[in-house]
Design a protein around this motif. Structure first.
Motif, PDB file in Angstrom:
ATOM      1  N   ALA A  58     -13.088  20.685 -21.176  1.00  0.00           N
ATOM      2  CA  ALA A  58     -12.495  19.753 -20.218  1.00  0.00           C
ATOM      3  C   ALA A  58     -11.462  18.873 -20.913  1.00  0.00           C
ATOM      4  N   THR A  59     -10.745  18.112 -20.095  1.00  0.00           N
ATOM      5  CA  THR A  59      -9.817  17.097 -20.578  1.00  0.00           C
ATOM      6  C   THR A  59     -10.132  15.806 -19.845  1.00  0.00           C
ATOM      7  N   VAL A  60     -10.211  14.705 -20.583  1.00  0.00           N
ATOM      8  CA  VAL A  60     -10.421  13.393 -19.981  1.00  0.00           C
ATOM      9  C   VAL A  60      -9.105  12.642 -20.108  1.00  0.00           C
ATOM     10  N   SER A  61      -8.589  12.175 -18.961  1.00  0.00           N
ATOM     11  CA  SER A  61      -7.275  11.525 -18.927  1.00  0.00           C
ATOM     12  C   SER A  61      -7.354  10.157 -18.276  1.00  0.00           C
ATOM     13  N   LEU A  62      -6.577   9.242 -18.813  1.00  0.00           N
ATOM     14  CA  LEU A  62      -6.455   7.892 -18.272  1.00  0.00           C
ATOM     15  C   LEU A  62      -5.371   7.892 -17.212  1.00  0.00           C
ATOM     16  N   SER A  63      -5.651   7.321 -16.077  1.00  0.00           N
ATOM     17  CA  SER A  63      -4.610   7.191 -15.060  1.00  0.00           C
ATOM     18  C   SER A  63      -4.246   5.720 -14.951  1.00  0.00           C
ATOM     19  N   ALA A  64      -2.999   5.481 -14.654  1.00  0.00           N
ATOM     20  CA  ALA A  64      -2.527   4.102 -14.541  1.00  0.00           C
ATOM     21  C   ALA A  64      -2.902   3.550 -13.182  1.00  0.00           C
ATOM     22  N   GLY A  65      -3.239   2.287 -13.148  1.00  0.00           N
ATOM     23  CA  GLY A  65      -3.453   1.629 -11.875  1.00  0.00           C
ATOM     24  C   GLY A  65      -2.108   1.367 -11.217  1.00  0.00           C
ATOM     25  N   GLU A  66      -2.139   1.002  -9.974  1.00  0.00           N
ATOM     26  CA  GLU A  66      -0.903   0.733  -9.257  1.00  0.00           C
ATOM     27  C   GLU A  66      -0.990  -0.643  -8.627  1.00  0.00           C
ATOM     28  N   GLY A  67       0.146  -1.315  -8.559  1.00  0.00           N
ATOM     29  CA  GLY A  67       0.218  -2.587  -7.862  1.00  0.00           C
ATOM     30  C   GLY A  67       0.905  -2.383  -6.531  1.00  0.00           C
ATOM     31  N   ALA A  68       0.586  -3.229  -5.592  1.00  0.00           N
ATOM     32  CA  ALA A  68       1.220  -3.147  -4.280  1.00  0.00           C
ATOM     33  C   ALA A  68       1.356  -4.553  -3.717  1.00  0.00           C
ATOM     34  N   ALA A  69       2.384  -4.750  -2.911  1.00  0.00           N
ATOM     35  CA  ALA A  69       2.554  -6.032  -2.240  1.00  0.00           C
ATOM     36  C   ALA A  69       1.421  -6.195  -1.238  1.00  0.00           C
ATOM     37  N   LYS A  70       0.898  -7.411  -1.174  1.00  0.00           N
ATOM     38  CA  LYS A  70      -0.253  -7.664  -0.327  1.00  0.00           C
ATOM     39  C   LYS A  70      -0.141  -9.103   0.183  1.00  0.00           C
ATOM     40  N   VAL A  71      -0.381  -9.293   1.468  1.00  0.00           N
ATOM     41  CA  VAL A  71      -0.367 -10.647   2.020  1.00  0.00           C
ATOM     42  C   VAL A  71      -1.644 -11.330   1.567  1.00  0.00           C
ATOM     43  N   THR A  72      -1.490 -12.409   0.807  1.00  0.00           N
ATOM     44  CA  THR A  72      -2.651 -13.131   0.292  1.00  0.00           C
ATOM     45  C   THR A  72      -2.835 -14.471   1.004  1.00  0.00           C
ATOM     46  N   ASP A  73      -1.790 -14.940   1.660  1.00  0.00           N
ATOM     47  CA  ASP A  73      -1.879 -16.172   2.439  1.00  0.00           C
ATOM     48  C   ASP A  73      -1.195 -15.908   3.780  1.00  0.00           C
ATOM     49  N   PRO A  74      -1.944 -15.397   4.741  1.00  0.00           N
ATOM     50  CA  PRO A  74      -1.346 -15.008   6.024  1.00  0.00           C
ATOM     51  C   PRO A  74      -0.614 -16.138   6.739  1.00  0.00           C
ATOM     52  N   GLU A  75      -1.084 -17.358   6.628  1.00  0.00           N
ATOM     53  CA  GLU A  75      -0.427 -18.471   7.305  1.00  0.00           C
ATOM     54  C   GLU A  75       0.957 -18.752   6.718  1.00  0.00           C
ATOM     55  N   LYS A  76       1.062 -18.776   5.389  1.00  0.00           N
ATOM     56  CA  LYS A  76       2.372 -18.996   4.750  1.00  0.00           C
ATOM     57  C   LYS A  76       3.332 -17.858   5.086  1.00  0.00           C
ATOM     58  N   PHE A  77       2.818 -16.641   5.046  1.00  0.00           N
ATOM     59  CA  PHE A  77       3.643 -15.471   5.346  1.00  0.00           C
ATOM     60  C   PHE A  77       4.135 -15.547   6.793  1.00  0.00           C
ATOM     61  N   LYS A  78       3.237 -15.833   7.715  1.00  0.00           N
ATOM     62  CA  LYS A  78       3.598 -15.911   9.130  1.00  0.00           C
ATOM     63  C   LYS A  78       4.612 -17.027   9.367  1.00  0.00           C
ATOM     64  N   ALA A  79       4.429 -18.183   8.716  1.00  0.00           N
ATOM     65  CA  ALA A  79       5.369 -19.296   8.879  1.00  0.00           C
ATOM     66  C   ALA A  79       6.759 -18.897   8.394  1.00  0.00           C
ATOM     67  N   TRP A  80       6.846 -18.173   7.292  1.00  0.00           N
ATOM     68  CA  TRP A  80       8.142 -17.735   6.769  1.00  0.00           C
ATOM     69  C   TRP A  80       8.805 -16.766   7.728  1.00  0.00           C
ATOM     70  N   VAL A  81       8.025 -15.781   8.237  1.00  0.00           N
ATOM     71  CA  VAL A  81       8.599 -14.820   9.181  1.00  0.00           C
ATOM     72  C   VAL A  81       9.052 -15.544  10.443  1.00  0.00           C
ATOM     73  N   SER A  96       1.305 -13.811  15.428  1.00  0.00           N
ATOM     74  CA  SER A  96       1.078 -12.928  14.281  1.00  0.00           C
ATOM     75  C   SER A  96       2.368 -12.171  14.012  1.00  0.00           C
ATOM     76  N   VAL A  97       2.502 -11.705  12.819  1.00  0.00           N
ATOM     77  CA  VAL A  97       3.680 -10.935  12.422  1.00  0.00           C
ATOM     78  C   VAL A  97       3.534  -9.527  13.002  1.00  0.00           C
ATOM     79  N   GLN A  98       4.626  -8.999  13.499  1.00  0.00           N
ATOM     80  CA  GLN A  98       4.609  -7.626  14.011  1.00  0.00           C
ATOM     81  C   GLN A  98       4.111  -6.705  12.893  1.00  0.00           C
ATOM     82  N   PRO A  99       3.098  -5.900  13.149  1.00  0.00           N
ATOM     83  CA  PRO A  99       2.546  -5.034  12.104  1.00  0.00           C
ATOM     84  C   PRO A  99       3.591  -4.132  11.442  1.00  0.00           C
ATOM     85  N   ALA A 100       4.520  -3.594  12.218  1.00  0.00           N
ATOM     86  CA  ALA A 100       5.536  -2.701  11.642  1.00  0.00           C
ATOM     87  C   ALA A 100       6.447  -3.461  10.678  1.00  0.00           C
ATOM     88  N   PHE A 101       6.790  -4.719  11.010  1.00  0.00           N
ATOM     89  CA  PHE A 101       7.640  -5.523  10.139  1.00  0.00           C
ATOM     90  C   PHE A 101       6.893  -5.869   8.853  1.00  0.00           C
TER      91      PHE A 101
END
Length: 176
Positions: A58-81, A96-101
């Motif tokens: 077998a082969t054991v391989s390390l895979s890299a993690g990935e980062g992604a943009a994520k809303v962490t403060d919905p109120e601040k995000f909504k106020a900006w939009v 609420s912010v349009q889900p597609a946007f």
């Protein structure tokens, strides 16, 4: 097979499964520590696995993690939009912010690996509040067996060649 025999078989296998599962989790954590250290020190991200007396299985391989943009403060995000893109606010009894946007913004910020977002129509670059680039998938590692790798491991186990390598508490009669 009687009920008593079936229940006994289940209990025996459950005991073995629990021991194997605990040992697997410990081995996986130890492998991960070594892989992370090797990647940091030498850039090594994979290793071949061989039987004690045999070929690569077998082969054991390390895979890299990935980062992604994520809303962490919905109120601040909504106020900006609301302030900057009012047409993208869905008005109900609550706003609420349009889900597609939101999906579009997060995808573009993920691709840019930044919480800044450039409006393509106006050219204005916004620092979007309430959004962070956060781990979306943890860094991990995987084991990829060669075509007959699993069969070779099972044969080595049956032949007693893994007695001191894998689960010595099972093969050596260790007691708890």
């Amino acid at each position: 097979m009687s009920l008593k025999e079936a229940a006994a078989r289940e209990a025996y296998l459950k005991t073995l499964l629990d021991v194997v599962d605990d040992a697997y989790k410990a081995a996986r954590a130890e492998t991960r520590l070594h892989l992370d250290k090797a990647a940091e020190e030498t850039g090594t991200r994979q290793v071949a696995v061989t039987l004690p007396d045999g070929p690569d299985i077998a082969t054991v391989s390390l895979s890299a993690g990935e980062g992604a943009a994520k809303v962490t403060d919905p109120e601040k995000f909504k106020a900006w939009v609301l302030e900057n893109y009012g047409s993208e606010i869905k008005r109900e009894f609550v706003t609420s912010v349009q889900p597609a946007f939101e999906k579009k913004l997060l995808a573009e910020m993920t691709a840019a690996k930044s919480t800044e977002w450039a409006d393509k129509e106006t050219g204005v670059v916004h620092e979007v509040p309430g959004v962070e680039i956060a781990p979306a998938r943890a860094r991990t590692h995987n084991v990829r067996f060669k075509k007959d790798g699993r069969d070779k491991v099972m044969a080595a186990w049956r032949d007693g060649r893994l007695v001191n390598v894998a689960l010595p508490e099972l093969t050596a009669g260790g007691a708890e």
